[in-house]
Design an enzyme around this catalytic site. Sequence first.
Site, PDB file in Angstrom:
ATOM      1  N   GLU A 149       0.849  -1.190   0.000  1.00  0.00           N
ATOM      2  CA  GLU A 149       0.000   0.000   0.000  1.00  0.00           C
ATOM      3  C   GLU A 149       0.886   1.242   0.000  1.00  0.00           C
ATOM      4  OE1 GLU A 149      -3.121   0.116   2.965  1.00  0.00           O
ATOM      5  OE2 GLU A 149      -2.879   2.288   3.226  1.00  0.00           O
ATOM      6  N   GLU A 205      -2.336  11.351   3.265  1.00  0.00           N
ATOM      7  CA  GLU A 205      -3.383  11.158   4.260  1.00  0.00           C
ATOM      8  C   GLU A 205      -3.383  12.370   5.182  1.00  0.00           C
ATOM      9  OE1 GLU A 205      -4.293   6.775   5.619  1.00  0.00           O
ATOM     10  OE2 GLU A 205      -2.133   7.127   5.690  1.00  0.00           O
TER      11      GLU A 205
END
Length: 346
Positions: A234, A239
């Site tokens: 990932e 974020e």
Amino acid sequence: MLFIFISILFINCSGDSDSGENQSDTPSNLVINADIVGTSVANPNGDGSGLVNFNVTADNATSYKVLIEGQTINSTTGVFSHTFTQSGTNTYTIHASAYKGNKFISSTVNITVYVVSTVVWSDEFNTNGAPDSSKWSYETGTGNNGWGNNELQYYTNRPENVVVDNGVLKITAKRETYNGSAFTSARIVTKDRYSVKYGKIEMRAKLPAGGGTWPALWMLGNNINSVGWPACGEIDIMEHVGNDLNKIHGTLHYPNHSGGNGVSGSVVVPGVTTSFHLYSIEWDASFIKFYVDNQLYHTFNNNNETPFNNPFFFIFNCAIGGNFGGAVDPNFTSATLEVDYVRVYN
């Protein structure tokens, strides 16, 4: 096979696998000629196409093996072409061996190639309405569908939660009761439509505000269905959590580095919820570099033991609450993740 080939090149560069036999059958005078297309006084490293024509020759040779960027090229003539794709000016080591039976001679040469940076895939979000179905699909439901970190939203495909409007993708998280959840939002993916291995990836976005919001621009390995997570890898390009305003995270998850044990870097960028900023990575076999507004803040040293040498697809979403998003502000009603564009460069 790659490891074995490299080992042979370094251990047996003298060129004969059986010193007790007649040396006259061993190839000799190995020459590696590399013609970088478009070289000139103004462009000594080529015209930016990355195309290189090779002509490997040796006396008494019947076949050749050439190692370029981890790829082994087998040739009976020694004549072939290779296109380098990493943008910018980069130097590559070319390993070549000339064979006759089990006898061989090996050599290396370094070449420097210029590759112009060009967009190979993008979505500019210039058509109003639903996201382009040739590029994006929806993942709907709650964490019970195979994802989730105790998040509170229900992902829908409704225009109330995801729409392209006036040149911008808008993913809106709302406080509303829907199918048993207290919030709604959206999660769109390029899975089975587009994936990329290596290159520069850039996104221009303005982030939602409010305690409990958790927007992300990220990627998962194409092989997730066969190997699962975190084995697929990932790459979290961006974020942000509303409870820690203006702190941008770039993170890698893979085996032994899942959940809060990801390999992460962060940077504080004022105004991420009030203005658009550039979020990008540069990714190749050696590193993944994370940037905000073209300023480097985190470097991950990639290698062949990680899953980050395979194609990955994109995911854009805005979660609410959960393990990372945290407590939701009681006064929160709605907030929108806005993406101006996503671009992939060679």
